[in-house]
Design a protein around this motif. Structure first.
Motif, mmCIF file in Angstrom:
data_model
loop_
_atom_site.group_PDB
_atom_site.id
_atom_site.type_symbol
_atom_site.label_atom_id
_atom_site.label_comp_id
_atom_site.label_asym_id
_atom_site.label_seq_id
_atom_site.Cartn_x
_atom_site.Cartn_y
_atom_site.Cartn_z
ATOM 1 N N UNK A 53 0.863 -1.182 0.000
ATOM 2 C CA UNK A 53 0.000 0.000 0.000
ATOM 3 C C UNK A 53 0.900 1.233 0.000
ATOM 4 N N UNK A 54 0.306 2.378 -0.236
ATOM 5 C CA UNK A 54 1.016 3.651 -0.118
ATOM 6 C C UNK A 54 -0.019 4.689 0.272
ATOM 7 N N UNK A 55 -0.138 4.898 1.592
ATOM 8 C CA UNK A 55 -1.150 5.811 2.122
ATOM 9 C C UNK A 55 -0.491 6.844 3.028
ATOM 10 N N UNK A 56 -1.285 7.847 3.418
ATOM 11 C CA UNK A 56 -0.765 8.960 4.215
ATOM 12 C C UNK A 56 -1.784 9.372 5.276
ATOM 13 N N UNK A 57 -1.268 9.799 6.420
ATOM 14 C CA UNK A 57 -2.131 10.259 7.510
ATOM 15 C C UNK A 57 -1.437 11.402 8.247
ATOM 16 N N UNK A 58 -2.237 12.283 8.810
ATOM 17 C CA UNK A 58 -1.717 13.390 9.618
ATOM 18 C C UNK A 58 -1.717 12.984 11.081
ATOM 19 N N UNK A 59 -0.724 13.469 11.840
ATOM 20 C CA UNK A 59 -0.637 13.120 13.264
ATOM 21 C C UNK A 59 -0.104 14.286 14.077
ATOM 22 N N UNK A 60 -0.577 14.371 15.322
ATOM 23 C CA UNK A 60 -0.039 15.299 16.330
ATOM 24 C C UNK A 60 -0.028 14.562 17.658
ATOM 25 N N UNK A 61 0.967 14.879 18.476
ATOM 26 C CA UNK A 61 1.085 14.310 19.815
ATOM 27 C C UNK A 61 1.238 15.453 20.807
ATOM 28 N N UNK A 62 0.457 15.403 21.887
ATOM 29 C CA UNK A 62 0.560 16.379 22.974
ATOM 30 C C UNK A 62 0.811 15.635 24.284
ATOM 31 N N UNK A 63 1.804 16.099 25.028
ATOM 32 C CA UNK A 63 2.101 15.552 26.353
ATOM 33 C C UNK A 63 1.948 16.680 27.356
ATOM 34 N N UNK A 64 1.004 16.528 28.273
ATOM 35 C CA UNK A 64 0.710 17.574 29.265
ATOM 36 C C UNK A 64 0.472 18.934 28.612
ATOM 37 N N UNK A 65 -0.263 18.918 27.507
ATOM 38 C CA UNK A 65 -0.648 20.162 26.834
ATOM 39 C C UNK A 65 0.398 20.730 25.896
ATOM 40 N N UNK A 66 1.595 20.146 25.838
ATOM 41 C CA UNK A 66 2.653 20.666 24.957
ATOM 42 C C UNK A 66 2.824 19.727 23.764
ATOM 43 N N UNK A 67 2.914 20.335 22.573
ATOM 44 C CA UNK A 67 3.083 19.517 21.373
ATOM 45 C C UNK A 67 4.472 18.887 21.345
ATOM 46 N N UNK A 68 4.503 17.601 21.042
ATOM 47 C CA UNK A 68 5.753 16.873 20.865
ATOM 48 C C UNK A 68 6.088 16.915 19.377
ATOM 49 N N UNK A 69 7.226 17.485 19.030
ATOM 50 C CA UNK A 69 7.624 17.601 17.637
ATOM 51 C C UNK A 69 8.228 16.287 17.146
#
Length: 199
Positions: A53-69
């Motif tokens: 397959x070749x698919x794509x998804x968007x993601x964000x991670x937050x730890x204690x309200x701060x975005x993890x880059x």
């Protein structure tokens, strides 16, 4: 004497070539066997062949309200089955776009490819564990919907994924959900096919 040296060199050359030929055959056979074993192990883990397959998804991670880059050079193409791409093509933003190249890739697989552990009750990043307690919990939302069995969630095309650890604050969660990008559509053949020139 020169004839003896010439015959010796020729004989040695033939023996060396025969040896290298058989060694390569044995190496190729071992490599082929290794590939078969890796495919077998991949199937046991639920991951299909590379390129299935070749698919794509968007993601964000937050730890204690701060975005993890997560979109950092050390994470670019860290694993061929699932990864982030670095790009110079400004027409296709890549920030936090997961590229998946095999069926069966789960959130757990994705995070493991980055050296991060995602478990039902804990998120471990750089040896620091963020685990459920009386005040804070680990939550995962896909396309705005909370999912419970998130470690085994198979990433799908155009998913918008939020991983959040912290107190359950509905307003803050909604802000985090809204912050998940929509850049996967610029990479998706499905989206580009469906929207044609309007993409």
């Amino acid at each position: 004497m020169n004839k003896f040296i010439l015959i010796s060199i020729l004989g040695f050359s033939i023996l060396l070539n025969v040896y290298l030929f058989y060694e390569k055959m044995i190496s190729d056979k071992k490599l082929s066997e290794l590939r078969r074993n890796l495919l077998y192990l991949g199937r046991l883990s639920g991951i299909d062949n590379y390129g299935s397959t070749h698919i794509h998804a968007d993601i964000k991670v937050y730890l204690n309200g701060k975005e993890l880059n997560l979109y950092r050079p050390e994470n670019f193409e860290a694993n061929k089955f699932v990864h982030f791409h670095a790009t110079k093509d400004k027409t296709k933003p890549n920030d936090n776009v997961i590229h998946v190249h095999a069926k069966g890739i789960t959130l757990k697989h994705f995070f493991r490819s980055l050296g991060i552990e995602l478990e039902k009750n804990c998120f471990t990043y750089h040896l620091e564990r963020y685990c459920n307690d009386d005040e804070k919990t680990l939550k995962v939302y896909v396309n705005g919907n909370k999912i419970d069995d998130f470690t085994d969630y198979e990433i799908k095309d155009l998913d918008k994924i939020l991983v959040s650890y912290g107190p359950l604050d509905e307003k803050e969660i909604q802000k985090q959900i809204n912050s998940v990008g929509n850049n996967s559509k610029f990479h998706s053949t499905k989206f580009n096919f469906e929207c044609g020139d309007e993409c």
